[in-house]
Scaffold this active site. Structure first.
Site, PDB file in Angstrom:
ATOM      1  N   THR A 197       0.842  -1.185   0.000  1.00 42.30           N
ATOM      2  CA  THR A 197       0.000   0.000   0.000  1.00 42.30           C
ATOM      3  C   THR A 197       0.878   1.235   0.000  1.00 42.30           C
ATOM      4  O   THR A 197       1.876   1.294   0.722  1.00 42.30           O
ATOM      5  CB  THR A 197      -0.957   0.038   1.205  1.00 42.30           C
ATOM      6  OG1 THR A 197      -1.617   1.301   1.206  1.00 42.30           O
ATOM      7  CG2 THR A 197      -0.241  -0.143   2.545  1.00 42.30           C
TER       8      THR A 197
ATOM      9  N   GLU B 250      -4.970  -3.216   3.676  1.00 43.07           N
ATOM     10  CA  GLU B 250      -4.656  -3.949   4.917  1.00 43.07           C
ATOM     11  C   GLU B 250      -5.812  -4.841   5.354  1.00 43.07           C
ATOM     12  O   GLU B 250      -5.686  -5.612   6.294  1.00 43.07           O
ATOM     13  CB  GLU B 250      -4.350  -2.954   6.061  1.00 43.07           C
ATOM     14  CG  GLU B 250      -3.061  -2.173   5.906  1.00 43.07           C
ATOM     15  CD  GLU B 250      -3.243  -0.858   5.154  1.00 43.07           C
ATOM     16  OE1 GLU B 250      -4.197  -0.745   4.349  1.00 43.07           O
ATOM     17  OE2 GLU B 250      -2.431   0.058   5.369  1.00 43.07           O
TER      18      GLU B 250
ATOM     19  N   LYS C 169      -6.384  10.940  -2.498  1.00 46.22           N
ATOM     20  CA  LYS C 169      -6.707   9.801  -3.349  1.00 46.22           C
ATOM     21  C   LYS C 169      -7.318  10.298  -4.653  1.00 46.22           C
ATOM     22  O   LYS C 169      -8.428  10.799  -4.671  1.00 46.22           O
ATOM     23  CB  LYS C 169      -7.641   8.833  -2.640  1.00 46.22           C
ATOM     24  CG  LYS C 169      -7.474   7.441  -3.207  1.00 46.22           C
ATOM     25  CD  LYS C 169      -7.980   6.372  -2.295  1.00 46.22           C
ATOM     26  CE  LYS C 169      -7.429   5.032  -2.706  1.00 46.22           C
ATOM     27  NZ  LYS C 169      -8.123   3.920  -2.071  1.00 46.22           N
TER      28      LYS C 169
ATOM     29  N   TRP D  33      -3.034   6.759  -4.686  1.00 45.87           N
ATOM     30  CA  TRP D  33      -2.587   7.703  -3.662  1.00 45.87           C
ATOM     31  C   TRP D  33      -1.546   8.710  -4.160  1.00 45.87           C
ATOM     32  O   TRP D  33      -0.651   8.359  -4.926  1.00 45.87           O
ATOM     33  CB  TRP D  33      -1.957   6.946  -2.495  1.00 45.87           C
ATOM     34  CG  TRP D  33      -2.936   6.124  -1.720  1.00 45.87           C
ATOM     35  CD1 TRP D  33      -3.033   4.767  -1.730  1.00 45.87           C
ATOM     36  CD2 TRP D  33      -3.945   6.591  -0.829  1.00 45.87           C
ATOM     37  NE1 TRP D  33      -4.052   4.375  -0.890  1.00 45.87           N
ATOM     38  CE2 TRP D  33      -4.622   5.463  -0.325  1.00 45.87           C
ATOM     39  CE3 TRP D  33      -4.342   7.868  -0.408  1.00 45.87           C
ATOM     40  CZ2 TRP D  33      -5.682   5.568   0.582  1.00 45.87           C
ATOM     41  CZ3 TRP D  33      -5.395   7.972   0.495  1.00 45.87           C
ATOM     42  CH2 TRP D  33      -6.047   6.827   0.976  1.00 45.87           C
TER      43      TRP D  33
HETATM   44  P1  AMP Z   1      -6.338   1.416  -0.352  1.00 44.80           P
HETATM   45  O1  AMP Z   1      -5.614   0.653   0.669  1.00 44.80           O
HETATM   46  O2  AMP Z   1      -5.470   2.018  -1.401  1.00 44.80           O
HETATM   47  O3  AMP Z   1      -7.490   0.649  -0.928  1.00 44.80           O
HETATM   48  O4  AMP Z   1      -6.985   2.676   0.365  1.00 44.80           O
HETATM   49  C1  AMP Z   1      -7.810   2.569   1.486  1.00 44.80           C
HETATM   50  C2  AMP Z   1      -8.326   3.923   1.831  1.00 44.80           C
HETATM   51  O5  AMP Z   1      -9.076   4.467   0.737  1.00 44.80           O
HETATM   52  C3  AMP Z   1      -9.259   3.990   3.005  1.00 44.80           C
HETATM   53  O6  AMP Z   1      -8.573   4.005   4.238  1.00 44.80           O
HETATM   54  C4  AMP Z   1      -9.992   5.295   2.737  1.00 44.80           C
HETATM   55  O7  AMP Z   1      -9.231   6.432   3.116  1.00 44.80           O
HETATM   56  C5  AMP Z   1     -10.109   5.288   1.221  1.00 44.80           C
HETATM   57  N1  AMP Z   1     -11.404   4.674   0.828  1.00 44.80           N
HETATM   58  C6  AMP Z   1     -11.622   3.410   0.418  1.00 44.80           C
HETATM   59  N2  AMP Z   1     -12.928   3.210   0.137  1.00 44.80           N
HETATM   60  C7  AMP Z   1     -13.548   4.385   0.395  1.00 44.80           C
HETATM   61  C8  AMP Z   1     -14.912   4.829   0.339  1.00 44.80           C
HETATM   62  N3  AMP Z   1     -15.900   4.036  -0.067  1.00 44.80           N
HETATM   63  N4  AMP Z   1     -15.150   6.099   0.710  1.00 44.80           N
HETATM   64  C9  AMP Z   1     -14.174   6.936   1.121  1.00 44.80           C
HETATM   65  N5  AMP Z   1     -12.884   6.579   1.186  1.00 44.80           N
HETATM   66  C10 AMP Z   1     -12.572   5.316   0.833  1.00 44.80           C
END
Ligand code: AMP
Length: 538
Positions: free
Chosen positions: A181, A327, A436, A441
């Site tokens: 990540t 995670e 994001k 990211w």
């Molecule tokens: P990743 O590990 O790259 O999938 O990112 C996870 C993070 O993306 C989460 O901790 C949130 O900050 C953001 N995220 C994922 N899904 C959502 C959602 N449905 N709404 C808002 N933020 C989200």
């Protein structure tokens, strides 16, 4: 007293074997680089996966060793998804959208031994090849481009594997896959998924009140297979025996809607950025595509705006909002209305669906703020902490980031939330200094540090501002150095020397000072309040 049940390990192999046996005629369709459709059946997939597993073992892959992929969503990636873990290896899906230095860092940190790469993605391999140490590289011939010297043809390699290969017996806590990540500060961090976690997560994805995938569905994972196990959907398709339609490299609205029509897709999944384009295409000409009447889509990775839920409803397509993290394998919440909520007003129903939703079974949640554990009243904010059987208990080989786990074993998500009395989670902010954009990211800290290295800049804070297409984009708030007056164009040009193009802030706001917290850090909440409501355009 113990139960009298068999001690049967939860591994991916029985899912693969069952799918090959019970659903041999189910199709796997992939859009190739030339836009034609490649088709084969679960029977063929099963046989090729067995051969690939045998070939990897023949090449000397030992238990727990990593095989990396740089691949689009398609049939060959699905083969790797099962052949690598079922042969005892660990599938490491590389996010090829990252900067080449990060890709190389990640591959080296994971000590990836082999690489499987789509021929159309070889330019990415070319950029990292001098920085990485893959022993052998297998190229999937998708476009027919010549395979460079020193690399091997994936099909030739696969042919070296015996079709009667028997998968080894694995233990359920062995690692099956890895993802890194970049949604953290500092270097990317690895998460190693176990077979057990993947199997339990797959059961969860199948539940009628979560994603609700069935054998009769046609699934189109638009979410990249390098991103958090493609949300567990490819695994779910294998467990259920659902037909798969992969978009390959063609992720634009035209091609996705075309695939939905030709394969009569019933369930699609991806980040909001993808769905915006699709909604626009439907709004422009709704009668053009003859879509399946039950088409629904799971949207996550970033917040799904209420307007988009309403927009898709107008076209008879139900969007289901999901939240998760790398995670967490990744599914944590799904927003579906509870029984009785049909009686709410239309506006209230849409507001509930736009929340991140209810914790899925086995994902436990609590909200922690300065006062301790916050009540579930829909107002008290705090950091969301989680625990459960498919949530990481540490990063792979990294001390950095270990502070995310509390002393009593909960994982701090870095998302600031409220939970209402019905249990619906709503993300209100982030503690992580990250943006994001289009599901990927961007580190605000890295951009700030770079900007503050410019002679004309005294201070710089980078924040996320909402953006219609990309969900969020970086905005740089800059205090000029004494006597200097750097222009936005000059700063952008300066940053472009060190960052990928999509990382560069589109807008620069020049201010006299940046508000600070009591400990002297930039008060980004104040900046967000000031700037986030402004229309920043496309
Ligand atoms: P990743 O590990 O790259 O999938 O990112 C996870 C993070 O993306 C989460 O901790 C949130 O900050 C953001 N995220 C994922 N899904 C959502 C959602 N449905 N709404 C808002 N933020 C989200």
């Amino acid at each position: 007293m113990d139960g009298t049940m068999m001690d049967f390990p939860l591994t991916l192999t029985p899912m693969l074997e069952r799918a090959g046996k019970l659903f041999p005629d189910v199709e796997i369709v992939t859009r190739l680089p030339d836009k034609s459709l490649h088709r084969h059946t679960f029977a063929e997939f099963h046989q090729r996966t067995r051969r690939l597993a045998a070939a990897l073992e023949g090449a000397g892959l030992k238990r727990g060793e990593r095989v990396a992929t740089i691949m689009w969503n398609g049939y060959a990636h699905l083969e790797a998804y099962f052949a690598v873990p079922c042969s005892g290896g660990v599938l490491h899906t590389l996010n090829f959208r990252l900067h080449e230095n990060d890709i190389a860092f990640i591959a080296n940190h994971a000590e990836d031994r082999f690489l499987i790469v789509d021929d159309v993605l070889l330019p990415i391999f070319e950029r990292i090849k001098d920085k990485v140490k893959f022993e052998r590289v297998f190229v999937v011939p998708l476009s027919g481009a010549p395979i460079p010297e020193g690399l091997e043809n994936y099909e030739d390699f696969l042919a070296t594997g015996r079709a009667d290969y028997a998968f080894p017996e694995l233990k359920e806590n062995e690692a099956s896959g890895m993802c890194y990540t970049s949604g953290t500060t500092g270097r990317p961090k690895g998460v190693a998924y176990s077979h057990r976690a993947m199997v339990l997560h797959t059961f969860c994805v199948g539940l009628a009140d979560t994603v609700g995938l069935t054998q009769r569905d046609v699934l189109m994972p638009v979410v990249p297979m390098f991103h958090a196990n493609a949300w567990g959907l490819a695994h779910a398709a294998m467990m259920m025996g659902s037909k798969l339609a992969f978009p390959g490299p063609h992720m634009d609205a035209e091609n996705i809607l075309g695939l939905c029509e030709s394969e009569q897709v019933t369930l699609a999944a991806g980040v909001p950025t993808i769905w915006i384009g699709i909604l626009q295409a439907l709004e422009a000409d709704s009668g053009r595509w003859k879509l399946h009447p039950d088409l629904r889509s799971v949207v996550g990775g970033s917040a799904l705006p209420e307007g988009m839920i309403r927009g898709f409803d107008r076209h008879g397509i139900t969007t289901i909002h999901a939240w998760g993290m790398t995670e967490m394998t990744p599914i944590g919440t799904i927003s579906r209305l509870k029984r009785g909520m049909e009686a709410l007003s239309e506006d209230e129903r849409y507001q509930a669906r736009a929340k991140q939703g209810l914790a899925v079974p086995f994902v436990e949640m609590r909200v922690i703020n300065d006062e301790g554990e916050a009540p579930w009243d829909g107002e008290s904010m705090g950091e969301l902490q989680v625990r459960g059987p498919w949530i990481a208990s540490s990063y792979y080989n990294s001390e950095e980031g270990s502070d995310k786990w509390s002393a009593d074993g909960w994982f701090g998500t870095g998302d600031v939330v409220t939970i209402d009395k019905e249990g619906y989670v709503k993300i209100t902010d982030r503690t992580k200094d990250l943006i994001k954009s289009g599901g990927e990211w961007i580190s605000s800290v890295d951009l700030e540090n770079a900007l503050m290295g410019h002679a004309g800049v005294r201070e710089a804070a980078v924040i996320a501002v909402p953006h219609e297409k990309w969900t969020e984009r970086p905005l740089a708030v800059v205090v000029a150095a004494e006597g200097a007056a750097p222009s936005a164009a000059e700063l952008k040009e300066y940053l472009s020397q060190s960052f990928a193009k999509w990382w560069l802030p589109d807008n620069y706001e020049f201010v006299d000072e940046i508000p600070r917290t009591s400990t002297g850090k930039f008060l980004k909440t104040a900046l967000r309040e000031k700037f986030a409501t402004r229309d920043w355009g496309a």
